[in-house]
Design an enzyme around this catalytic site. Structure first.
Site, PDB file in Angstrom:
ATOM      1  CB  SER A  17      35.489  41.908  35.297  1.00  0.00           C
ATOM      2  OG  SER A  17      35.104  40.786  35.550  1.00  0.00           O
ATOM      3  CB  ALA A  18      30.482  41.583  36.739  1.00  0.00           C
ATOM      4  CG  ASP A 122      41.258  37.450  31.458  1.00  0.00           C
ATOM      5  OD1 ASP A 122      41.719  37.350  32.317  1.00  0.00           O
ATOM      6  OD2 ASP A 122      40.593  38.425  31.783  1.00  0.00           O
ATOM      7  CG  HIS A 154      40.184  39.820  35.188  1.00  0.00           C
ATOM      8  ND1 HIS A 154      39.309  39.291  33.513  1.00  0.00           N
ATOM      9  CD2 HIS A 154      39.576  40.304  36.094  1.00  0.00           C
ATOM     10  CE1 HIS A 154      38.346  39.923  34.442  1.00  0.00           C
ATOM     11  NE2 HIS A 154      37.923  40.516  35.508  1.00  0.00           N
TER      12      HIS A 154
END
Length: 205
Positions: A17-18, A122, A154
Site C-alpha cells: 500500500s503506502a 481492491d 487490499h
C-alpha cells in the site's frame, strides 16, 4: 547489516500500500541520485537502485493523480488528499508511474528487477494503477513481473489470508524473490474460518 547476518549486496525492498508507494519513490530517487554521482563514490551502506537486488510492491499507489478522485469517492476527500502531498503541484513528483513516464532520458538509471502484485478486488487502490505502472516501466526497458491476484482485496494478502492459514502464495513469491529460489511456506490457522469470512464482508478495503 552484516552484524545481523544480512547481505548488503542482496537487499530486497518490499512494501504494501503506502509502503509500496514510498518504496518505489525511494528506489527511483536513489537511482536518479546514483546516476549523478561519480562512479564508485556512493557509500557502502547507501541503498540505491544499483545496490537493491529487487523491489516488491504489493497493492501500491503509483499514480496519485490517477487515484485522487477514486479516493475522494471512498472518503479520503480531495482537499485532505492534496494536503497530504502539500498541493496538487507535487502529485506528479510523488507518483512513481508519472515520474518515470515523464523522464525523457532514463539512460544510466539502473533499477533492480521489479515485482508488482495487486488484488483485482481492491477497493482502496484500483489494481489497474499497478498494471499501468508495470507497462510504463516495461516501455522504458525495465524488467518487471506483474501478478494480479484474482478476487483479493487490499488487505487479504497481509491480514485475512494469514489468519486463514495454509499456503500463502504472496509470502512464497516474496521469499522466492529475496532468496532466489522457490519457497514453500504454510501457516497455521489462527482464527475460525467463519471469523475470517465475517471480517472480509465487513472490510471496507
Amino acid at each position: 547489516g552484516r552484524t545481523r547476518g544480512g547481505d548488503p549486496a542482496n537487499v530486497t525492498l518490499c512494501g504494501h500500500s503506502a509502503g509500496a508507494h514510498l518504496g518505489a519513490c525511494v528506489m527511483l530517487r536513489r537511482a536518479m541520485k546514483q546516476r549523478q554521482l561519480p562512479h564508485g563514490s556512493a557509500g557502502e551502506d547507501e541503498i540505491s537502485g544499483h545496490k537493491l537486488a529487487s523491489f516488491v510492491g504489493l497493492s501500491g499507489a503509483y499514480n496519485l493523480r490517477g487515484i485522487m478522485e477514486h479516493c475522494h469517492e471512498m472518503g479520503l476527500y480531495r482537499h485532505v488528499f492534496l494536503e497530504l502531498f502539500e498541493g496538487e503541484e507535487n502529485l506528479d513528483e510523488y507518483s512513481p508511474a508519472l515520474f518515470v513516464e515523464q523522464q525523457t532520458n532514463m539512460q544510466g538509471i539502473v533499477l533492480p528487477p521489479i515485482h508488482l502484485m495487486h488484488g483485482s478486488a481492491d477497493k482502496t487502490i484500483p489494481y489497474k494503477s499497478t498494471v499501468s505502472f508495470a507497462e510504463i516501466l516495461r516501455d522504458k526497458g525495465y524488467l518487471v513481473s506483474l501478478h494480479v491476484m484474482e478476487g483479493k482485496s487490499h488487505t487479504d494478502c497481509v491480514i485475512e489470508d494469514h489468519l486463514s492459514g495454509g499456503r500463502d502464495p504472496v509470502i512464497e513469491r516474496i521469499a522466492s524473490v529475496a532468496l532466489k529460489r522457490l519457497v514453500h511456506m504454510e501457516w497455521p490457522r489462527t482464527v475460525p474460518e467463519l471469523v475470517v469470512q465475517i471480517g472480509r464482508r465487513l472490510n471496507p478495503f
